[in-house]
Design an enzyme around this catalytic site. Structure first.
Site, PDB file in Angstrom:
ATOM      1  N   ASN A   1       6.985   4.291   1.346  1.00  0.00           N
ATOM      2  CA  ASN A   1       7.715   4.878   0.219  1.00  0.00           C
ATOM      3  C   ASN A   1       7.551   6.394   0.308  1.00  0.00           C
ATOM      4  O   ASN A   1       6.509   6.928  -0.050  1.00  0.00           O
ATOM      5  CB  ASN A   1       7.136   4.333  -1.100  1.00  0.00           C
ATOM      6  CG  ASN A   1       7.764   4.996  -2.313  1.00  0.00           C
ATOM      7  OD1 ASN A   1       8.805   5.636  -2.210  1.00  0.00           O
ATOM      8  ND2 ASN A   1       7.129   4.841  -3.460  1.00  0.00           N
TER       9      ASN A   1
ATOM     10  N   LYS B   1       8.990   8.567  -1.363  1.00  0.00           N
ATOM     11  CA  LYS B   1       9.192   9.208  -2.668  1.00  0.00           C
ATOM     12  C   LYS B   1      10.144  10.402  -2.510  1.00  0.00           C
ATOM     13  O   LYS B   1      11.033  10.369  -1.670  1.00  0.00           O
ATOM     14  CB  LYS B   1       7.862   9.622  -3.285  1.00  0.00           C
ATOM     15  CG  LYS B   1       6.810   8.526  -3.225  1.00  0.00           C
ATOM     16  CD  LYS B   1       5.622   8.803  -4.071  1.00  0.00           C
ATOM     17  CE  LYS B   1       4.550   7.764  -3.773  1.00  0.00           C
ATOM     18  NZ  LYS B   1       3.554   7.665  -4.817  1.00  0.00           N
TER      19      LYS B   1
ATOM     20  N   HIS C   1       9.043   0.761  -9.429  1.00  0.00           N
ATOM     21  CA  HIS C   1       7.857   1.530  -9.039  1.00  0.00           C
ATOM     22  C   HIS C   1       7.222   2.142 -10.288  1.00  0.00           C
ATOM     23  O   HIS C   1       7.924   2.504 -11.237  1.00  0.00           O
ATOM     24  CB  HIS C   1       8.263   2.628  -8.041  1.00  0.00           C
ATOM     25  CG  HIS C   1       7.077   3.279  -7.406  1.00  0.00           C
ATOM     26  ND1 HIS C   1       6.379   4.284  -8.017  1.00  0.00           N
ATOM     27  CD2 HIS C   1       6.445   3.043  -6.227  1.00  0.00           C
ATOM     28  CE1 HIS C   1       5.366   4.649  -7.234  1.00  0.00           C
ATOM     29  NE2 HIS C   1       5.387   3.911  -6.143  1.00  0.00           N
TER      30      HIS C   1
ATOM     31  N   GLU D   1       6.152   4.971 -10.900  1.00  0.00           N
ATOM     32  CA  GLU D   1       6.664   6.301 -11.272  1.00  0.00           C
ATOM     33  C   GLU D   1       7.976   6.179 -12.038  1.00  0.00           C
ATOM     34  O   GLU D   1       8.257   6.959 -12.944  1.00  0.00           O
ATOM     35  CB  GLU D   1       6.815   7.165 -10.005  1.00  0.00           C
ATOM     36  CG  GLU D   1       5.454   7.585  -9.472  1.00  0.00           C
ATOM     37  CD  GLU D   1       5.365   7.747  -7.972  1.00  0.00           C
ATOM     38  OE1 GLU D   1       6.409   7.878  -7.314  1.00  0.00           O
ATOM     39  OE2 GLU D   1       4.228   7.739  -7.457  1.00  0.00           O
TER      40      GLU D   1
ATOM     41  N   GLU E   1       0.809  -2.955  -7.224  1.00  0.00           N
ATOM     42  CA  GLU E   1       0.317  -1.588  -7.063  1.00  0.00           C
ATOM     43  C   GLU E   1      -0.403  -1.142  -8.334  1.00  0.00           C
ATOM     44  O   GLU E   1       0.240  -0.698  -9.293  1.00  0.00           O
ATOM     45  CB  GLU E   1       1.485  -0.633  -6.820  1.00  0.00           C
ATOM     46  CG  GLU E   1       2.311  -0.956  -5.603  1.00  0.00           C
ATOM     47  CD  GLU E   1       3.068   0.266  -5.132  1.00  0.00           C
ATOM     48  OE1 GLU E   1       2.739   0.754  -4.054  1.00  0.00           O
ATOM     49  OE2 GLU E   1       3.946   0.748  -5.858  1.00  0.00           O
TER      50      GLU E   1
ATOM     51  N   GLY F   1      -1.576   7.194  -5.186  1.00  0.00           N
ATOM     52  CA  GLY F   1      -1.640   8.647  -4.972  1.00  0.00           C
ATOM     53  C   GLY F   1      -2.947   9.273  -5.410  1.00  0.00           C
ATOM     54  O   GLY F   1      -3.047  10.499  -5.544  1.00  0.00           O
TER      55      GLY F   1
ATOM     56  N   SER G   1      -2.984   3.969  -2.300  1.00  0.00           N
ATOM     57  CA  SER G   1      -3.883   4.709  -1.410  1.00  0.00           C
ATOM     58  C   SER G   1      -4.295   3.917  -0.165  1.00  0.00           C
ATOM     59  O   SER G   1      -5.442   3.970   0.273  1.00  0.00           O
ATOM     60  CB  SER G   1      -5.117   5.202  -2.180  1.00  0.00           C
ATOM     61  OG  SER G   1      -4.723   6.105  -3.199  1.00  0.00           O
TER      62      SER G   1
HETATM   63  C1  PEP Z   1       3.386   4.157  -3.647  1.00  0.00           C
HETATM   64  O1  PEP Z   1       3.996   5.167  -3.904  1.00  0.00           O
HETATM   65  O2  PEP Z   1       3.941   3.054  -3.750  1.00  0.00           O
HETATM   66  C2  PEP Z   1       1.982   4.290  -3.216  1.00  0.00           C
HETATM   67  C3  PEP Z   1       1.266   3.198  -3.091  1.00  0.00           C
HETATM   68  O3  PEP Z   1       1.513   5.552  -2.988  1.00  0.00           O
HETATM   69  P1  PEP Z   1       0.142   5.943  -2.217  1.00  0.00           P
HETATM   70  O4  PEP Z   1       0.055   5.086  -0.979  1.00  0.00           O
HETATM   71  O5  PEP Z   1       0.271   7.390  -1.908  1.00  0.00           O
HETATM   72  O6  PEP Z   1      -0.984   5.634  -3.156  1.00  0.00           O
END
Ligand code: PEP
Length: 248
Positions: free
Chosen positions: A11, A13, A95, A97, A165, A171, A211
């Site tokens: 992703n 983003k 997601h 976000e 998630e 992040g 992460s």
């Molecule tokens: C994501 O944006 O779905 C995500 C898991 O981000 P990150 O791997 O940076 O934590």
């Protein structure tokens, strides 16, 4: 290990430009990727066609969002039909976000999922609890509520991948331990068995996201109910190859 094909999504983003996207596409094109792993890149909409043309055809591309109808007066939105038209086969929906910043509700996300599936897209349907919810012991209730909204709208789960998630892990550099992730994934399978069907519970792929790095992917990938990853930050770096190859 169950017979579910490992699936890793990147992703990106709202990151990247033509130069950096060409670089990461070259890394992915040149790498020896595990043929048993399905790979999907969630690219900013404006670069989807560009990335599609640079990536090998065994890597899918995904929109990071799509609206719940095919066309019309919805300034700024894109539709599943448009994604399909430019060669994207997937869309990431729900997601955290989009939920937190753009105030998308469980219901809107489920409507988007229903429409995207009806248009023939595959979806990565995201769910996950906040730190506050986890600390209040509400993790299972929250993911069950989010799954319930999807389940009200989804009849056929063949083209669905769920991404669990935990918001506190996205992040932040704070990955869930393999045990913490497995616990929720196992709960989701039980929820699916009780609320959808035994078959869907056994066949639906559930990714972990939050992460994930080249360093922690292998341990997470050993867990029986973790069928892949959704990766943010590390999907923009060459270490994404190690994550794709976590089961190799
Ligand atoms: C994501 O944006 O779905 C995500 C898991 O981000 P990150 O791997 O940076 O934590």
């Amino acid at each position: 290990m169950a017979n579910r094909r490992f699936c890793v999504g990147g992703n990106w983003k709202m990151n990247g430009d033509q130069k950096s996207i060409a670089e990461i596409c070259k890394v992915l094109s040149d790498a020896a990727l595990d043929a048993n792993t399905e790979v999907v890149i969630g690219c900013p909409a404006i670069y989807l066609m560009y990335a599609r043309n640079l990536l090998p055809c065994n890597i899918g591309v995904a929109g990071q969002n799509a609206y719940k109808v095919a066309k019309g007066a919805f300034t700024g939105e894109i539709s599943p039909a448009m994604l399909k038209d430019i060669g994207a086969e997937w869309v990431i929906l729900g997601h955290s976000e989009r939920r937190a910043i753009f105030k998308e509700t469980d219901e809107l996300i489920a409507e988007k999922a229903e429409h995207a599936l009806a248009e023939g897209l595959k979806i990565i349907a995201c769910i996950g609890e906040t730190l506050e919810e986890r600390e209040a012991g509400k993790t299972n209730d929250v993911v069950a509520r989010q799954m319930c909204a999807y389940a009200k709208k989804i009849r056929d789960w063949t083209n669905v991948v769920v991404a669990y998630e935990p918001v506190w892990a996205i992040g932040t550099g704070k990955t869930a331990t393999p045990e913490q992730a497995q616990e929720v994934h196992a709960y989701l399978r039980k929820w699916l068995e009780e609320n959808v069907s035994k078959e869907v519970s056994a066949s639906l792929r559930i990714q972990y996201g939050g992460s994930v790095t080249g360093a922690n992917a292998k341990e997470l990938a050993k867990k029986p109910d973790i069928d892949g990853f959704l990766v943010g930050g590390a999907s923009l770096k060459p270490e994404f190859v190690d994550i794709i190859n976590a089961r190799k």
